[in-house]
Enzyme design. Structure first.
Site, PDB file in Angstrom:
ATOM      1  N   HIS A   1       0.504  -1.182  -0.145  1.00  0.00           N
ATOM      2  CA  HIS A   1       0.110  -0.417   0.168  1.00  0.00           C
ATOM      3  C   HIS A   1       0.068   1.460   0.172  1.00  0.00           C
ATOM      4  O   HIS A   1       1.929   1.379   0.577  1.00  0.00           O
ATOM      5  CB  HIS A   1      -0.642  -0.351   1.203  1.00  0.00           C
ATOM      6  CG  HIS A   1      -1.833   0.665   1.829  1.00  0.00           C
ATOM      7  ND1 HIS A   1      -2.018   2.067   1.789  1.00  0.00           N
ATOM      8  CD2 HIS A   1      -3.802   0.690   0.699  1.00  0.00           C
ATOM      9  CE1 HIS A   1      -3.361   2.559   1.284  1.00  0.00           C
ATOM     10  NE2 HIS A   1      -3.467   1.964   1.005  1.00  0.00           N
TER      11      HIS A   1
ATOM     12  N   ASP B   1      -7.689  -4.363  -0.645  1.00  0.00           N
ATOM     13  CA  ASP B   1      -8.383  -4.863  -1.581  1.00  0.00           C
ATOM     14  C   ASP B   1      -8.181  -6.770  -2.210  1.00  0.00           C
ATOM     15  O   ASP B   1      -9.575  -7.379  -2.472  1.00  0.00           O
ATOM     16  CB  ASP B   1      -7.560  -4.143  -2.380  1.00  0.00           C
ATOM     17  CG  ASP B   1      -8.025  -2.519  -2.810  1.00  0.00           C
ATOM     18  OD1 ASP B   1      -8.930  -2.228  -2.514  1.00  0.00           O
ATOM     19  OD2 ASP B   1      -7.172  -2.165  -2.514  1.00  0.00           O
TER      20      ASP B   1
END
Length: 436
Positions: free
Chosen positions: A312, A370
């Site tokens: 991320h 996700d």
């Protein structure tokens, strides 16, 4: 050029010419300190250069805090783990907008206000008739939200607190209806109207899947999963779409236009489309036995293969939302009696192998939110094209809170980034017959 810390919490910037400029320090409640460079250009003819704005504080905010190194996400000071376990999405929306968790009476009032705005003007149905049937639902969402100002222009004076509050309620309440209608239109189903006897997430699921030909009952486990997904995606500090909303809002644009701009930014595959990319990746791997070879391709940068759903921009540790999403995924698959979901088996094994590999661990490439959310949505029967739309429904709570905070801050100015010009120097025009 050097920056030195002085004793009175002022940074001294030394330029190549030997001149020094004092830059005050800014302290937040949590997180890194800042250097106030607002007067830098005026006093020194210098600008800060930060492509992607990854090291630039564009605003002061009380809404969301992230500590990427420790894997911490706080909404108004509350840990996301506690909120996702104990609160509902309307509670989170109230918290983001108002700064405090609501009392029972405040929540009942707020929930009632949301329910009074779930309906869309009937003429908005005509918007959908203008789209092709194979149009992407995000295109429909972006266009329709931008068009809301043509229907709800009666109370758009952003200088008035009551108008800002009404716009926030309208956007949070109507977004699920628009999203569900976009889904129904693309599938050729009749539109389902909101049911105010249902909770926020129950109503959303009902509008997505109910049909006039049968009595549809919302599964409470799936409703809770949807609620968690919305909560986990409600806000995430100054990401690309939120920054876009603030940028548009700084011009004084109406809130519907501002949120539409955020939807447009969210549509990018590097932002809101990541969970779609995870499913595509798992589909390409195909079988658990193919994972080792896939991992090797990821390590070999020349192959251009990426491990989607890991790592991320902000988190350099486990994304705190990923653990909650993994548990929710197991609950949903268990409730639906999906004992052998190939994608889940692939995901679990891929996670196990990646986290045992020093290549990924040393680079702090851990699963993010996700990685599992796409599997949950697929199990619930939501098509891949709708994944980012659901993200937008969730993020609306954060967007309107950020927009409202920005408008209400003293000294708020139009955003106007600087640049470092690298084009041609000044030159004279040459007649066309003399150019060679």
């Amino acid at each position: 050029m050097d920056i030195n810390t002085l004793e009175d919490e002022v940074f001294a910037l030394s330029s190549s010419s030997g001149k020094k400029y004092n830059l005050p320090e800014i302290k937040g409640t949590l997180g890194p300190k800042g250097i106030d460079i607002r007067k830098l250009y005026a006093e020194s003819d210098l600008v800060a250069y930060d492509p992607g704005l990854g090291n630039t504080g564009s605003c002061e905010s009380k809404i969301t805090f992230i500590d990427g190194d420790k894997g911490v996400l706080l909404y108004r000071g509350y840990p996301i783990e506690q909120l996702s376990e104990n609160a509902s999405f309307p509670e989170i929306s109230y918290l983001l907008l108002n700064g405090e968790l609501p009392t029972e009476g405040q929540l009942a009032t707020f929930d009632g206000q949301l329910k009074s705005h779930t309906m869309l003007h009937e003429q908005i149905r005509n918007f959908f008739n203008g789209f092709r049937r194979d149009a992407h639902p995000m295109a429909m969402l972006c266009g329709t939200v931008g068009g809301l100002s043509a229907f709800y222009h009666d109370r758009l004076d952003i200088s008035k607190a009551e108008d800002r509050e009404l716009s926030a309620l309208r956007l949070i309440a109507k977004m699920p209806t628009i999203a569900a209608w976009a889904h129904s239109y693309s599938q050729g189903y009749p539109f389902a109207y909101p049911r105010n006897d249902l909770g926020f997430s129950e109503n959303f699921i009902h509008m997505l899947f109910s049909r006039p030909s049968e009595n549809y009952k919302v599964n409470p486990v799936l409703a809770r999963a949807m609620d968690r997904i919305l909560i986990l995606h409600a806000d995430h500090e100054q990401n690309a779409s939120t920054s876009t909303v603030r940028l548009a809002g700084s011009t004084g644009a109406n809130p519907f236009a501002c949120i539409a701009s955020g939807i447009a930014a969210l549509w990018g595959p590097a932002h809101g489309g990541a969970n779609e990319a995870v499913l595509r990746m798992l589909g390409q791997i195909g079988d658990v036995k193919n994972i080792p070879a896939f991992i090797q391709k990821v390590k070999n940068k020349e192959d251009g293969v990426k491990l989607m759903g890991f790592g991320h921009r902000v988190y350099k540790n486990f994304d705190p939302r990923a653990k909650i999403m993994q548990r929710t995924c197991q609950e949903v698959l268990g409730e639906l009696d999906i004992k052998h979901e190939p994608l889940l088996e692939l995901a679990v094994e891929l996670e196990r192998i990646a986290l045992a590999d020093d290549y990924f661990v040393s680079r702090k490439l851990y699963p993010n939110v996700d990685f599992y959310s796409g599997i949950i949505l697929k199990a619930m029967g939501i098509p891949t094209s709708m994944f980012t739309v659901l993200f937008a429904v969730a993020r609306t709570g954060g967007w309107v809170a950020q927009w409202k905070e920005m408008i209400e801050q003293p000294g708020q100015r139009i955003s106007r980034p600087r640049q470092i010009y690298i084009g041609a120097p000044k030159r004279d025009f040459v007649a066309i017959n003399q150019r060679g």
